[in-house]
Design an enzyme around this catalytic site. Structure first.
Site, PDB file in Angstrom:
ATOM      1  N   CYS A  41     -15.683 -62.000 -31.243  1.00 29.84           N
ATOM      2  CA  CYS A  41     -16.168 -60.424 -31.617  1.00 29.84           C
ATOM      3  C   CYS A  41     -15.665 -59.449 -30.473  1.00 29.84           C
ATOM      4  CB  CYS A  41     -17.777 -60.512 -31.566  1.00 29.84           C
ATOM      5  SG  CYS A  41     -18.731 -60.878 -29.983  1.00 29.84           S
ATOM      6  N   CYS A  47     -33.058 -57.866 -35.448  1.00 34.15           N
ATOM      7  CA  CYS A  47     -32.656 -59.161 -35.512  1.00 34.15           C
ATOM      8  C   CYS A  47     -31.976 -59.506 -36.742  1.00 34.15           C
ATOM      9  CB  CYS A  47     -33.914 -59.832 -35.191  1.00 34.15           C
ATOM     10  SG  CYS A  47     -33.549 -61.810 -35.326  1.00 34.15           S
ATOM     11  N   CYS A  65     -10.797 -46.014  -6.479  1.00 36.81           N
ATOM     12  CA  CYS A  65      -9.556 -46.378  -6.747  1.00 36.81           C
ATOM     13  C   CYS A  65      -8.548 -45.368  -5.801  1.00 36.81           C
ATOM     14  CB  CYS A  65      -9.145 -45.988  -8.077  1.00 36.81           C
ATOM     15  SG  CYS A  65      -7.237 -46.128  -8.324  1.00 36.81           S
ATOM     16  N   CYS A 123     -27.347 -60.677 -20.017  1.00 37.64           N
ATOM     17  CA  CYS A 123     -26.639 -61.714 -20.826  1.00 37.64           C
ATOM     18  C   CYS A 123     -26.698 -61.491 -22.295  1.00 37.64           C
ATOM     19  CB  CYS A 123     -27.395 -63.120 -20.784  1.00 37.64           C
ATOM     20  SG  CYS A 123     -26.788 -64.491 -21.576  1.00 37.64           S
ATOM     21  N   HIS A 132     -19.609 -69.147 -30.950  1.00 38.50           N
ATOM     22  CA  HIS A 132     -18.867 -68.424 -30.086  1.00 38.50           C
ATOM     23  C   HIS A 132     -18.212 -69.721 -29.022  1.00 38.50           C
ATOM     24  CE1 HIS A 132     -20.806 -64.917 -31.433  1.00 38.50           C
ATOM     25  NE2 HIS A 132     -20.199 -64.199 -30.472  1.00 38.50           N
ATOM     26  N   CYS A 179       8.713 -14.198  -5.034  1.00 37.69           N
ATOM     27  CA  CYS A 179       8.942 -14.853  -3.463  1.00 37.69           C
ATOM     28  C   CYS A 179       7.938 -16.006  -3.164  1.00 37.69           C
ATOM     29  CB  CYS A 179       9.012 -13.831  -2.493  1.00 37.69           C
ATOM     30  SG  CYS A 179       9.480 -14.507  -0.829  1.00 37.69           S
ATOM     31  N   CYS A 235     -25.622 -63.789 -30.782  1.00 36.24           N
ATOM     32  CA  CYS A 235     -24.706 -63.035 -30.021  1.00 36.24           C
ATOM     33  C   CYS A 235     -25.400 -61.171 -30.218  1.00 36.24           C
ATOM     34  CB  CYS A 235     -23.301 -62.982 -30.289  1.00 36.24           C
ATOM     35  SG  CYS A 235     -22.428 -61.632 -29.619  1.00 36.24           S
ATOM     36  N   CYS A 259       4.125 -15.492   0.522  1.00 41.71           N
ATOM     37  CA  CYS A 259       4.521 -14.218   0.827  1.00 41.71           C
ATOM     38  C   CYS A 259       4.000 -13.381  -0.462  1.00 41.71           C
ATOM     39  CB  CYS A 259       6.018 -14.222   0.713  1.00 41.71           C
ATOM     40  SG  CYS A 259       6.694 -12.494   0.634  1.00 41.71           S
ATOM     41  N   CYS A 264       0.763  -1.259   0.012  1.00 43.23           N
ATOM     42  CA  CYS A 264       0.017   0.142   0.096  1.00 43.23           C
ATOM     43  C   CYS A 264       0.762   1.229   0.061  1.00 43.23           C
ATOM     44  CB  CYS A 264      -0.785  -0.090   1.251  1.00 43.23           C
ATOM     45  SG  CYS A 264      -0.208  -0.082   2.744  1.00 43.23           S
TER      46      CYS A 264
END
Length: 491
Positions: free
Chosen positions: A338, A294, A254, A307, A331, A185, A321, A180, A139
């Site tokens: 896949c 499908c 974690c 599933c 599979h 600093c 699948c 500071c 100041c």
């Protein structure tokens, strides 16, 4: 799994943290699938080498007072050794992540340099700068000598400017970072310097909380629980990217990065993956839908369970699948081919546009599987709830005790545990470099995925399988999971 056919196409809590809050007991929701790591060991007993659990990790949950006591013990011991104040000892500990053995080694070799590196003492050249003027450097007002305050650097400022400086920083959430005011600093202000400068008890309480937060976050063996408004601290002996769970709010995370547990993917990789998913969310939106066509009749289908083995009994029998829409029978021999992305070996010789398309194709391949297992977890949580209701109904009808049917609940919990691990194998595979190690990883990933789908199929049809068959499948799935983590989880 059967399919439904129709014609229609997831400022930190320190701001509200009360270090004096008392622990409260919370009732666990028996239908919460998040506790799937608990209580399944008896049904999946491992023998010999298989008994090793790569996720085993010792940790302790500490209250605020217990944590503070631990920190103060270290601080008092070090302050006596270094012959410094308690406040300075804390700043030294923060600078070196509370590694006391390292601090003592440095102190033994060069005590002065230790304090310089901890930013509590200036270098010898800067230390020689002593201001004889009675003017405040901020100041520029003439101030009586007793109203000029400075740190060890001897940069003098009036009490009023120090008060304003500390008040503004603490209001902004700064703890040990109050430094500071002199340009260039970097000396930190010890807490016993700051406290008398704060004008209100409310501000002093905030400062205490921010200091505690900084002390814990800088400690290599401690982590704040990321649960909302939870004051608990997790303590470990050796910091690793391992699963820990708060015993107050049940938050699972974690230890190393305080994010959702993500084995086998490491912290840096999961951060990259989640950032990429967020950045490319609009690109990936079209594959996030719950429906597909499908492969036999092109009718829009929707999964009604976790599933991926899809069975339809409308018009004709379709057995395929969900992920690749291929015949499910293949599979069994191809071990979930896949799940493995087939890279174009000649892509480096093609145009930048072709390479960009290939990069997007690769990302979408892994993202779709990541997202699919996440949705399967949600659907299997519903299966878990139905199993609990069924057990309760049987117990009420005197068809055995809860313990007699506990294996059904444990099977659903183990399924979630295995699928959660499987979900996080996809970011790992996405960033993994091609080579023999990746081939081994993909082989183990495929084996785990095959056994998880077998377990999911049996859990959804538990009444069709006897207890021994179900528990044998649990054992195989958990063995596959542990094998993969043992070989690929970052230690």
């Amino acid at each position: 799994m059967s399919v439904d056919m129709n014609s229609q196409g997831s400022d930190s809590n320190e701001e509200d943290y009360d270090p004096n809050c008392e622990e409260e007991e919370e009732d666990e929701d028996p239908g919460d699938i998040e506790d799937y790591y608990d209580g399944v060991a008896n049904d999946v007993e491992q023998q010999g080498a298989d008994a090793f659990d790569p996720e085993e990790y010792q940790f302790t949950c500490l209250t605020y007072k217990e944590s503070e006591s631990t920190l103060n013990e270290h601080m008092a011991s070090l302050a006596a050794t270094l012959k410094v104040s308690h406040a300075v000892a804390k700043l030294v500990l923060v600078s070196f992540h509370w590694q006391i053995s390292e601090i003592l080694e440095r102190h033994k070799s060069n005590a002065a340099q230790l304090l310089v590196e901890a930013r509590v003492q200036p270098t010898s050249s800067k230390h020689a700068m002593v201001h004889s003027s009675h003017h405040c450097a901020v100041c520029m007002q003439f101030v009586r000598k007793e109203n000029l305050l400075s740190l060890a650097c001897q940069h003098q400022f009036c009490r009023s400017c120090w008060e304003q400086h500390c008040t503004v920083l603490v209001k902004d959430g700064v703890g040990v970072g109050v430094s500071c005011m002199a340009q260039d600093c970097l000396l930190r202000t010890p807490e016993d310097f700051v406290f008398p400068l704060l004008p209100s008890e409310e501000l002093k309480d905030k400062y205490r909380r921010y200091l505690f937060r900084d002390y814990v976050e800088s400690h290599y063996q401690l982590q704040l629980c990321p649960g909302a408004d939870c004051p608990m601290v997790i303590q470990v002996q050796e910091p690793k990217a391992r699963r820990v769970q708060c015993n107050r709010c049940n938050e699972v995370f974690c230890f190393k990065c305080r994010q959702m547990y993500h084995a086998p993917t490491d912290c840096a990789t999961i951060r990259k993956w989640l950032t990429k998913c967020a950045d490319d969310s609009e690109t990936a939106n079209y594959i996030s839908a719950h429906t597909k066509d499908c492969p036999k009749c092109n009718i829009c289908i929707e999964k009604n369970g976790g599933c991926n083995h899809m069975v339809s009994f409308l018009l004709f029998s379709a057995d395929f699948c969900w992920m690749c829409l291929g015949d499910w029978k293949t599979h069994g021999s191809e071990y979930y081919e896949c799940s493995r992305y087939k890279e174009n070996p000649d892509i480096v010789n093609q145009s930048q546009q072709a390479q960009a398309r290939e990069a997007l194709k690769k990302y979408l391949f892994y993202f779709e599987r990541w997202e699919n297992h996440n949705k399967s977890l949600q659907l299997e949580a519903q299966t878990y709830q139905r199993i609990q209701e069924k057990i309760q109904e049987r117990v009420m009808n005197n068809l055995g005790t809860w313990i007699d049917w506990q294996y059904l609940q444990n099977a659903a919990k183990l399924l979630a545990k295995c699928r959660y691990t499987l979900q996080y194998t996809y970011p790992y595979a996405y960033y993994m470099e091609s080579g023999p190690r990746k081939k081994l990883f993909e082989y183990q990933q495929a084996q785990l995925e095959a056994e998880i789908e077998n377990l999911s199929w049996k859990v959804e049809r538990a009444d069709s399988y006897d207890r021994g068959d179900l528990e044998n499948q649990m054992h195989i799935a958990e063995q596959r999971r542990r094998t993969l983590l043992k070989d690929f989880h970052d230690t």
